[in-house]
Write a protein that holds these residues in place. Structure first.
Motif, PDB file in Angstrom:
ATOM      1  N   GLU A  52       0.858  -1.206   0.000  1.00 33.36           N
ATOM      2  CA  GLU A  52       0.000   0.000   0.000  1.00 33.36           C
ATOM      3  C   GLU A  52       0.876   1.232   0.000  1.00 33.36           C
ATOM      4  N   ASN A  64      -4.465   2.970  -0.689  1.00 34.23           N
ATOM      5  CA  ASN A  64      -4.336   1.609  -1.220  1.00 34.23           C
ATOM      6  C   ASN A  64      -4.007   1.698  -2.708  1.00 34.23           C
ATOM      7  N   THR A  71      -5.850  -5.708  -6.672  1.00 33.73           N
ATOM      8  CA  THR A  71      -5.318  -4.966  -5.522  1.00 33.73           C
ATOM      9  C   THR A  71      -4.800  -5.969  -4.497  1.00 33.73           C
ATOM     10  N   CYS A  74      -1.833  -4.422   4.247  1.00 33.85           N
ATOM     11  CA  CYS A  74      -2.367  -3.082   3.971  1.00 33.85           C
ATOM     12  C   CYS A  74      -3.539  -2.776   4.902  1.00 33.85           C
ATOM     13  N   ARG A 111     -10.984   1.536  -0.766  1.00 37.12           N
ATOM     14  CA  ARG A 111     -10.579   0.259  -1.372  1.00 37.12           C
ATOM     15  C   ARG A 111     -11.763  -0.704  -1.412  1.00 37.12           C
ATOM     16  N   SER A 152      -8.147   6.456  -1.694  1.00 38.37           N
ATOM     17  CA  SER A 152      -8.161   6.884  -0.286  1.00 38.37           C
ATOM     18  C   SER A 152      -9.317   7.851  -0.108  1.00 38.37           C
TER      19      SER A 152
END
Ligand code: PLP
Length: 276
Positions: free
Chosen positions: A174, A179, A190, A197, A203, A232
């Motif tokens: 991250e 993220n 991801t 993270c 996310r 974010s």
């Protein structure tokens, strides 16, 4: 500017917490940053859930969420602005130097700062320091953010706005406050929470709304991903146009642009009105 400290609103220059607060002396605290758009907080309930999880992880008593909600409402109402970052800080409270957490009860501070919409794309760097995916604080949003401060300063030196960490296994983890997502063969991926993270709220919404997959990703995925983006609370979905020396011309690319659009539309419908 008015902010909330332990039970009431105060003028910012008159608001006080103890110099012996355990949050200040040893970083024994947790926090949330909540987006406030024209007086409405976004995803407040999710932030309060995470605040409670982080507090429990640190062994703090559960925050009084009624007070936290009242504090958020009062601070947002007292400081009208277009786009604000509402900062909830909850710490171990006053503790004599050198001793463990005291018994005066926790400290709650809620403050609001004005901010502006982030650009659609940004540059990032990778840093040589690692996130520990098995640490006592992994996944908790604690006020021990020194490592992020150092990494972010390094990013700024390189004309970037974010620094990305690997975990101790060398996998992508991250950013200092975001993220990370990559696009491979048109599919969004991801890192999983097991990477170490934070369980970012943006996310989680992005995974739900775009069908992104959670995948273990080696760091060198950043050398070959078709697109890279960050999520974010204050960035929402933000494209990356440079990773270290690698340019990603045209960012936001088509997949990221679609994710940005979906996020904006769905988020507009998800606003979590404050309970006053
Ligand atoms: N990772 C870290 C370390 C963070 O500090 C943040 C933001 O606070 C995020 C990820 C993104 O989380 P969120 O989307 O909830 O803001």
């Amino acid at each position: 500017m008015k902010l909330w400290v332990n039970g009431g609103l105060h003028d910012a220059d008159a608001a006080r917490v103890s110099v012996l607060d355990h949050g200040l002396t040893v970083g024994d605290g947790v926090f949330e940053t909540v987006k406030a758009v024209r007086g409405e907080t976004f995803a407040l309930t999710r932030h309060l859930d995470r605040l409670t999880r982080s507090a429990r992880g640190l062994g703090l008593p559960d925050p009084d969420l009624d007070e936290v909600r009242r504090a958020c409402a009062a601070v947002v109402e007292a400081n009208p602005m277009e786009l604000g970052r509402l900062r909830i800080t909850y710490t171990g409270g006053i503790s004599p130097l050198g001793s463990e957490r005291g018994d005066t009860g926790p400290t709650l501070v809620v403050a609001l700062g004005e901010t502006s919409r982030r650009p659609d794309s940004t540059a990032v760097i990778t840093v040589p320091w690692t996130r520990n995916e098995r640490g006592a604080l992994t996944g908790l949003k604690t006020t021990s953010y020194g490592e992020n401060v150092v990494a972010l300063a390094r990013a700024r030196e390189h004309g970037a706005s974010e620094a990305l960490f690997a975990n101790t296994a060398g996998q992508l983890c991250e950013g200092t406050g975001s993220n990370v997502f990559v696009v491979l063969d048109g599919q969004i991926h991801t890192p999983p929470l097991a990477s170490g993270c934070l369980a970012g709220i943006t996310r989680a919404l992005t995974i739900d709304w775009t069908g992104a997959q959670e995948s273990e990703l080696p760091m060198d995925v950043l050398d070959r991903a078709e697109e890279v983006f960050l999520t974010s609370t204050l960035r929402d979905v933000q494209a990356v146009h440079r990773v270290d020396g690698r340019e990603l011309p045209g960012a936001p690319g088509p997949v990221t642009a679609k994710a940005m659009r979906i996020f904006e539309e769905r988020a507009a419908a998800e606003t979590d009105p404050l309970e006053r």
